[in-house]
Design an enzyme around this catalytic site. Sequence first.
Site, PDB file in Angstrom:
ATOM      1  N   GLY A 134      -1.495   7.621   0.762  1.00 43.63           N
ATOM      2  CA  GLY A 134      -2.049   7.607   2.315  1.00 43.63           C
ATOM      3  C   GLY A 134      -1.063   7.356   3.341  1.00 43.63           C
ATOM      4  O   GLY A 134       0.246   7.881   3.201  1.00 43.63           O
ATOM      5  N   ILE A 135      -1.244   6.491   4.200  1.00 43.73           N
ATOM      6  CA  ILE A 135      -0.162   5.916   5.060  1.00 43.73           C
ATOM      7  C   ILE A 135       0.765   5.314   4.636  1.00 43.73           C
ATOM      8  O   ILE A 135       1.856   5.446   5.231  1.00 43.73           O
ATOM      9  CB  ILE A 135      -1.242   5.339   6.199  1.00 43.73           C
ATOM     10  CG1 ILE A 135      -2.316   6.279   6.831  1.00 43.73           C
ATOM     11  CG2 ILE A 135      -0.401   4.607   7.361  1.00 43.73           C
ATOM     12  CD1 ILE A 135      -3.446   5.486   7.592  1.00 43.73           C
ATOM     13  N   GLY A 151       0.964  -1.198   0.121  1.00 45.64           N
ATOM     14  CA  GLY A 151      -0.189  -0.088  -0.127  1.00 45.64           C
ATOM     15  C   GLY A 151       0.625   1.163  -0.048  1.00 45.64           C
ATOM     16  O   GLY A 151       0.383   2.100   0.495  1.00 45.64           O
ATOM     17  N   SER A 181      -7.029  -1.312  12.429  1.00 45.77           N
ATOM     18  CA  SER A 181      -7.957   0.227  12.641  1.00 45.77           C
ATOM     19  C   SER A 181      -8.672   0.080  14.040  1.00 45.77           C
ATOM     20  O   SER A 181      -8.978  -1.013  14.422  1.00 45.77           O
ATOM     21  CB  SER A 181      -8.990  -0.233  11.423  1.00 45.77           C
ATOM     22  OG  SER A 181      -9.974   0.872  11.811  1.00 45.77           O
ATOM     23  N   ASP A 185      -1.526  -7.287  -7.302  1.00 46.79           N
ATOM     24  CA  ASP A 185      -2.781  -7.010  -6.719  1.00 46.79           C
ATOM     25  C   ASP A 185      -3.152  -8.114  -5.649  1.00 46.79           C
ATOM     26  O   ASP A 185      -3.218  -9.274  -5.802  1.00 46.79           O
ATOM     27  CB  ASP A 185      -3.964  -7.505  -7.937  1.00 46.79           C
ATOM     28  CG  ASP A 185      -5.339  -7.291  -7.588  1.00 46.79           C
ATOM     29  OD1 ASP A 185      -5.472  -7.014  -6.375  1.00 46.79           O
ATOM     30  OD2 ASP A 185      -6.436  -7.394  -8.335  1.00 46.79           O
ATOM     31  N   TYR A 200     -15.397  -4.327   6.684  1.00 46.09           N
ATOM     32  CA  TYR A 200     -14.253  -3.682   6.824  1.00 46.09           C
ATOM     33  C   TYR A 200     -13.812  -3.932   8.344  1.00 46.09           C
ATOM     34  O   TYR A 200     -12.790  -4.324   8.736  1.00 46.09           O
ATOM     35  CB  TYR A 200     -14.551  -2.052   6.974  1.00 46.09           C
ATOM     36  CG  TYR A 200     -13.265  -1.332   7.235  1.00 46.09           C
ATOM     37  CD1 TYR A 200     -12.180  -0.989   5.925  1.00 46.09           C
ATOM     38  CD2 TYR A 200     -13.190  -0.603   8.285  1.00 46.09           C
ATOM     39  CE1 TYR A 200     -11.052  -0.471   6.297  1.00 46.09           C
ATOM     40  CE2 TYR A 200     -12.002   0.081   8.745  1.00 46.09           C
ATOM     41  CZ  TYR A 200     -10.912   0.085   7.643  1.00 46.09           C
ATOM     42  OH  TYR A 200      -9.884   0.777   7.948  1.00 46.09           O
ATOM     43  N   GLY A 228      -5.177  -1.396   1.763  1.00 48.23           N
ATOM     44  CA  GLY A 228      -6.271  -1.845   2.331  1.00 48.23           C
ATOM     45  C   GLY A 228      -7.502  -0.840   1.633  1.00 48.23           C
ATOM     46  O   GLY A 228      -7.071  -0.045   0.937  1.00 48.23           O
TER      47      GLY A 228
HETATM   48  P1  NAD Z   1      -5.255   5.014   0.830  1.00 51.08           P
HETATM   49  O1  NAD Z   1      -6.346   4.620  -0.152  1.00 51.08           O
HETATM   50  O2  NAD Z   1      -4.519   6.240   0.693  1.00 51.08           O
HETATM   51  O3  NAD Z   1      -4.141   3.856   0.675  1.00 51.08           O
HETATM   52  C1  NAD Z   1      -4.385   2.381   0.409  1.00 51.08           C
HETATM   53  C2  NAD Z   1      -3.405   1.981  -0.529  1.00 51.08           C
HETATM   54  O4  NAD Z   1      -3.786   0.486  -0.748  1.00 51.08           O
HETATM   55  C3  NAD Z   1      -3.447   2.345  -1.849  1.00 51.08           C
HETATM   56  O5  NAD Z   1      -2.295   2.746  -2.492  1.00 51.08           O
HETATM   57  C4  NAD Z   1      -4.217   1.472  -2.657  1.00 51.08           C
HETATM   58  O6  NAD Z   1      -3.838   1.099  -4.111  1.00 51.08           O
HETATM   59  C5  NAD Z   1      -3.621  -0.168  -2.117  1.00 51.08           C
HETATM   60  N1  NAD Z   1      -4.454  -1.143  -2.383  1.00 51.08           N
HETATM   61  C6  NAD Z   1      -5.631  -1.283  -2.142  1.00 51.08           C
HETATM   62  N2  NAD Z   1      -6.084  -2.511  -2.758  1.00 51.08           N
HETATM   63  C7  NAD Z   1      -5.109  -3.323  -3.172  1.00 51.08           C
HETATM   64  C8  NAD Z   1      -4.850  -4.349  -3.886  1.00 51.08           C
HETATM   65  N3  NAD Z   1      -5.933  -5.252  -4.104  1.00 51.08           N
HETATM   66  N4  NAD Z   1      -3.490  -4.812  -4.171  1.00 51.08           N
HETATM   67  C9  NAD Z   1      -2.573  -3.729  -3.778  1.00 51.08           C
HETATM   68  N5  NAD Z   1      -2.827  -2.849  -3.116  1.00 51.08           N
HETATM   69  C10 NAD Z   1      -3.715  -2.221  -2.957  1.00 51.08           C
HETATM   70  O7  NAD Z   1      -5.731   4.541   2.061  1.00 51.08           O
HETATM   71  P2  NAD Z   1      -5.008   4.688   3.701  1.00 51.08           P
HETATM   72  O8  NAD Z   1      -6.131   5.634   4.467  1.00 51.08           O
HETATM   73  O9  NAD Z   1      -3.729   5.390   3.632  1.00 51.08           O
HETATM   74  O10 NAD Z   1      -5.230   3.220   4.183  1.00 51.08           O
HETATM   75  C11 NAD Z   1      -3.972   2.466   4.528  1.00 51.08           C
HETATM   76  C12 NAD Z   1      -4.306   1.407   5.524  1.00 51.08           C
HETATM   77  O11 NAD Z   1      -4.529   2.259   6.632  1.00 51.08           O
HETATM   78  C13 NAD Z   1      -5.425   0.516   5.083  1.00 51.08           C
HETATM   79  O12 NAD Z   1      -5.253  -0.807   5.465  1.00 51.08           O
HETATM   80  C14 NAD Z   1      -6.581   1.214   6.062  1.00 51.08           C
HETATM   81  O13 NAD Z   1      -7.732   0.225   6.393  1.00 51.08           O
HETATM   82  C15 NAD Z   1      -5.910   1.589   7.217  1.00 51.08           C
HETATM   83  N6  NAD Z   1      -6.689   2.411   8.267  1.00 51.08           N
HETATM   84  C16 NAD Z   1      -6.965   3.706   7.490  1.00 51.08           C
HETATM   85  C17 NAD Z   1      -7.566   4.639   8.111  1.00 51.08           C
HETATM   86  C18 NAD Z   1      -8.006   6.081   7.917  1.00 51.08           C
HETATM   87  O14 NAD Z   1      -8.627   6.967   8.378  1.00 51.08           O
HETATM   88  N7  NAD Z   1      -7.282   6.711   6.640  1.00 51.08           N
HETATM   89  C19 NAD Z   1      -8.191   4.496   9.728  1.00 51.08           C
HETATM   90  C20 NAD Z   1      -7.781   3.171  10.015  1.00 51.08           C
HETATM   91  C21 NAD Z   1      -7.263   1.975   9.147  1.00 51.08           C
END
Ligand code: NAD
Length: 255
Positions: free
Chosen positions: A12-13, A8, A114, A41, A153, A71
């Site tokens: 984002g994170i 990922g 999360s 994927d 989720y 995610g």
């Molecule tokens: P984001 O959408 O910015 O980043 C998620 C990344 O995962 C993306 O780059 C996406 O392409 C990749 N991804 C998705 N499906 C995929 C797949 N099938 N194969 C490979 N890569 C894939 O989201 P984020 O908020 O940075 O989330 C990162 C993690 O943090 C996630 O697991 C999310 O559940 C968790 N999280 C986020 C939050 C929030 O508020 N943003 C809160 C709690 C947990």
Amino acid sequence: MGNAVVTGSGSGIGAAIRERLESEGFEVIGIDLKGAELIADLSGPEGRADAVREALERCGGRLDRLVTCAGLGSNVRPASLVASVNYFGSVEVLDGLFPALQKGQDPAAVAIVSNSAQMAPLDDTPFVAAMLDGNEPEARRIIDEMDSPIVAYLGSKHALGRAVRRRVRSWGDARVRLNGVAPGPVWTPLLEATRDDPATRKEIENIDIPIGRFGQPEDIAAFVSFLLGPEATWMHGSVLFLDGGNDAEIRPDRY
Ligand code: NAD
């Protein structure tokens, strides 16, 4: 410094964690659908197997740090896709790269869970049980029948936290540290998409974080860096909340 794999890493994170580890001198192998060294994927067994095989090749079978962050949010359909990426996409990469971590320098891994994972009574649901049993077809069947990306989720993150905790002995015996980080709401494309979904818009707009602000990806990256580093070598098997007080306010009497 060493090497690291971050799933990922394209957004984002995960992107912030990648940047942080690079700034510390790690050579990072990012895994993502796009914008990463390794395009894969993680939603299906073949994509995950390819990702693990290619990551092992790239790191020469020796890995120092691993963060599973890829995610999907609760706005994504079908619900089974959320379960596949969030749970199986994380656990299979953790397990697939575990042998390489065992050969690494002070090896450590973090799974991004999360804080919402504890906000619903999911402990004994058949959906969570199927994931923990490694039965992806059954987990997908149950969650598609429920047709609830929100349960997908919460349940996938709940199961992932338990998967981290269940590995505490086997990973500990191998001297590979594994922890989970459970963020609260962090401004990323995932949260923005959840806010823009009519099904979850109100819920996101009504969030009131006790410390006075939503999280930023860099907040999570700094903590993950600490957990992976030399100051946290007794930290193992924990799932740590990082959410500006959001969970404590909702569940003040449970921890
Ligand atoms: P984001 O959408 O910015 O980043 C998620 C990344 O995962 C993306 O780059 C996406 O392409 C990749 N991804 C998705 N499906 C995929 C797949 N099938 N194969 C490979 N890569 C894939 O989201 P984020 O908020 O940075 O989330 C990162 C993690 O943090 C996630 O697991 C999310 O559940 C968790 N999280 C986020 C939050 C929030 O508020 N943003 C809160 C709690 C947990």
